[in-house]
Design an enzyme around this catalytic site. Sequence first.
Site, short mmCIF file in Angstrom:
data_model
loop_
_atom_site.label_atom_id
_atom_site.label_comp_id
_atom_site.label_asym_id
_atom_site.label_seq_id
_atom_site.Cartn_x
_atom_site.Cartn_y
_atom_site.Cartn_z
N GLY A 39 0.82 -1.21 0.00
CA GLY A 39 0.00 0.00 0.00
C GLY A 39 0.85 1.26 0.00
N VAL A 68 1.42 11.06 15.29
CA VAL A 68 0.85 11.86 14.19
C VAL A 68 -0.21 12.73 14.83
CG1 VAL A 68 -0.47 11.80 12.03
CG2 VAL A 68 1.15 9.96 12.53
N HIS A 124 -0.82 -13.87 6.47
CA HIS A 124 -1.81 -13.07 5.74
C HIS A 124 -2.81 -12.41 6.67
CE1 HIS A 124 -0.75 -16.12 2.41
NE2 HIS A 124 0.00 -15.05 2.32
N GLY A 174 -3.15 -3.59 4.16
CA GLY A 174 -4.02 -4.74 4.37
C GLY A 174 -5.10 -4.52 5.42
C1 LIG Z 1 7.02 -15.19 4.71
C2 LIG Z 1 5.88 -14.46 4.04
C3 LIG Z 1 5.48 -14.85 2.77
C4 LIG Z 1 4.40 -14.19 2.15
N1 LIG Z 1 4.05 -14.56 0.88
C5 LIG Z 1 3.05 -13.90 0.26
C6 LIG Z 1 2.70 -14.22 -1.08
O1 LIG Z 1 3.32 -15.06 -1.72
N2 LIG Z 1 1.69 -13.53 -1.65
C7 LIG Z 1 0.99 -12.56 -0.98
O2 LIG Z 1 0.04 -12.01 -1.54
N3 LIG Z 1 1.32 -12.24 0.27
C8 LIG Z 1 2.32 -12.87 0.91
N4 LIG Z 1 2.67 -12.51 2.19
C9 LIG Z 1 1.90 -11.46 2.85
C10 LIG Z 1 2.33 -10.08 2.38
O3 LIG Z 1 3.69 -9.88 2.67
C11 LIG Z 1 1.48 -9.02 3.08
O4 LIG Z 1 0.11 -9.33 2.91
C12 LIG Z 1 1.74 -7.64 2.50
O5 LIG Z 1 3.10 -7.33 2.59
C13 LIG Z 1 0.92 -6.61 3.26
O6 LIG Z 1 1.08 -5.37 2.61
P1 LIG Z 1 0.84 -4.01 3.38
O7 LIG Z 1 0.90 -2.92 2.38
O8 LIG Z 1 -0.39 -4.15 4.20
O9 LIG Z 1 2.03 -3.85 4.43
P2 LIG Z 1 3.52 -4.40 4.46
O10 LIG Z 1 3.96 -4.86 3.13
O11 LIG Z 1 3.61 -5.36 5.59
O12 LIG Z 1 4.35 -3.09 4.80
C14 LIG Z 1 4.18 -2.36 5.97
C15 LIG Z 1 5.48 -1.68 6.30
O13 LIG Z 1 5.23 -0.71 7.32
C16 LIG Z 1 6.33 -0.67 8.19
N5 LIG Z 1 5.89 -0.11 9.47
C17 LIG Z 1 5.09 -0.68 10.40
N6 LIG Z 1 4.90 0.15 11.45
C18 LIG Z 1 5.62 1.27 11.17
C19 LIG Z 1 5.84 2.49 11.87
N7 LIG Z 1 5.27 2.74 13.06
N8 LIG Z 1 6.66 3.41 11.32
C20 LIG Z 1 7.24 3.18 10.12
N9 LIG Z 1 7.06 2.05 9.41
C21 LIG Z 1 6.26 1.11 9.93
C22 LIG Z 1 6.78 -2.11 8.29
O14 LIG Z 1 8.14 -2.18 8.66
C23 LIG Z 1 6.54 -2.63 6.88
O15 LIG Z 1 7.70 -2.56 6.09
C24 LIG Z 1 3.74 -13.14 2.82
C25 LIG Z 1 4.16 -12.74 4.09
C26 LIG Z 1 5.23 -13.39 4.70
C27 LIG Z 1 5.67 -12.94 6.06
#
Ligand SMILES: Cc1cc2nc3c(=O)[nH]c(=O)nc-3n(C[C@H](O)[C@H](O)[C@H](O)COP(=O)(O)OP(=O)(O)OC[C@H]3O[C@@H](n4cnc5c(N)ncnc54)[C@H](O)[C@@H]3O)c2cc1C
Length: 583
Positions: A22, A239, A479, A512
């Site tokens: 996101g 924030v 997930h 998510g």
């Molecule tokens: C081992 C593994 C395998 C996976 N394989 C798949 C797959 O094959 N296909 C799939 O669809 N999904 C997969 N997933 C799930 C996928 O990684 C997540 O659903 C996805 O990354 C979520 O996206 P997001 O944008 O919600 O947040 P994320 O990608 O989790 O990013 C959030 C970011 O925010 C940062 N953050 C959090 N709090 C703070 C804060 N207070 N200040 C600054 N930064 C902060 C975190 O460090 C992180 O980098 C997998 C997950 C894991 C752990």
Amino acid sequence: MPPRSENDHFDFDFIVIGSGFGGSVSAHRLVEKGYKVGVMEMGRRWTPDSLPRSSWSLRRWLWRPKIGLRGFFNMRFFRHVTIFHGCAVGGGSITYACTLLPPPEKVWEAKSWTGLADWKSEMPQYYQTASRMLGVTENTILGPADHLLKRTAEASGSGHTFYRMNVGIFQPAAGEPGNQTFPDPYFGGEGPARTTCLSCGGCMMGCRFGAKNTLDLGYLYLAEKHGAQVFPETQVTDVKPLPGASDGGAGYEVSTVKSTAWIRRRPQRFTCRGVVFAASSLGTMELLFRLKEKGSLPAISPQVGKHVRTNSESLIGARMPGYHEDLSQGIAIGSGIYIDEHTHIEAVRYPNGSDTMGVLTTILTNGRPGPRRIGLWLVNVVKSFLRHPFHTLRVLQPWGWAREFVILLCMQALDGHIEMRWQRTWFWPFRKFLVSRGDKVPTYIPKANEFAEKFAQLTGGFPMSMLPEILFNVPGTAHCIGGCVIADSSTHGVVDARHRVFGYKNMYICDGSVVAANLGVNPSLTITALAERAMSFIPPSAQNEWYDTASTWVQARARGPMEAAGNARSDRFRSQLIRERVA
Ligand SMILES: Cc1cc2nc3c(=O)[nH]c(=O)nc-3n(C[C@H](O)[C@H](O)[C@H](O)COP(=O)(O)OP(=O)(O)OC[C@H]3O[C@@H](n4cnc5c(N)ncnc54)[C@H](O)[C@@H]3O)c2cc1C
Ligand code: SF4
């Protein structure tokens, strides 16, 4: 339009918190629209050279900075579920298995987002854009684990459902070897050079060859190239609206600390006109709970933490000691099958040598969770030792695990959710934590266990389960979604159908946490597509009046399908019109 000089009082137009799916989409699209964007990311920046060689390098794999572990993979333990998630520049994409699947259409028909937009006709265009940007293709590399999945599916009558996974990997052309470098194949020369996949199975340990389409090579790369400023190892701690408008209409102050420091945490403050929370389902929930309680954002909906979903997952598998092929070869998730309408199984692997997960696997045990199941598990282990002492010892020790093990990731598109709360715990009453509440998530999916048994039978291996699922009745999931869901009003959710946070201006959530239904498939493609859609409503910088506020149900319904290029001014006129009509 506010004169440019008005915005110049701010460090950034938008601050994006988190650089995962996101966050990276938001940063890229906002920069494209002419905004000055800062991205605050708690995790480190990784390069092929700095990534760990195997999971034994705990310091570079796991994220627990307070004890010196500064990797990119985090495990959070709750009473109802163990949640695995990524933490890095590029968020979960650094550790994810690159499976990119759209969910079935029925996910838009239920739950709090139903009827707030014409999702079924709107979403395909955003899935298409997300797929193009993430470089989704069908997997052409089937490894031995995928062939075994196919054979077992055929033997159990579901062979026709076998399919090659859709993945975000730069694969070699048919007949060509991997490990060849080409100029940017995805963004018309705007992106970095890329190397083709070697089928080493290492995607979840971070790709050391530049073949996986991680966000730092795609969305985030483009955002940075065009001006976004990424702050690695920078954790957002506060924030709050700037003085003059408690709803954020005058902008926000964002406070940060260095996430990897113990003592000199280097506190910093930045100002901005708008904020995008993109810290993942857990990260955004945690931040919003904290900020609501400390009075920084008191108007955040009390629905934070509600409707958290875990995709109803179970991790099982089979270990084949001494198997003639290396089962870690291929890509991390190469193929899948459906054993029934609701139950989806994927063949998953870790790279050769990354055996640490082996300490968490044990002899498969059926039966309802509880003390009887633990008793049954002990009986199974003893029986197995009596029958095959040598082999049992081999499958219970971790060395060689990745080479000999096929993880079967089972997901069900059935509904069920838990709640997260912000509470003190009895064992550490000095501060508040996220704690889970609600009905237990099932750890035992009988059909999946039967499939694992069949899988092991065909290959002469041992069916296995995860030890925490048996001992503590706690399933594991990578997930976790929901917790700040899209809804008609703050009574039912935290953001509206355009991801605008109820109660504040120019504040959005794009991760998510907004997903309102169990997807039954891996969620990253949906998170990306939803973020693309949310960003499409933000006008170009020159036209932004910085007056964007969440709509309630009456406004959203009266508007009908929302046009792709949203405009704050027409939005306000429409809201006014609707208010007049309703009056
Ligand atoms: C081992 C593994 C395998 C996976 N394989 C798949 C797959 O094959 N296909 C799939 O669809 N999904 C997969 N997933 C799930 C996928 O990684 C997540 O659903 C996805 O990354 C979520 O996206 P997001 O944008 O919600 O947040 P994320 O990608 O989790 O990013 C959030 C970011 O925010 C940062 N953050 C959090 N709090 C703070 C804060 N207070 N200040 C600054 N930064 C902060 C975190 O460090 C992180 O980098 C997998 C997950 C894991 C752990
Ligand atoms: S299989 Fe290996 S080379 Fe291919 S994308 Fe995954 S980690 Fe990279």
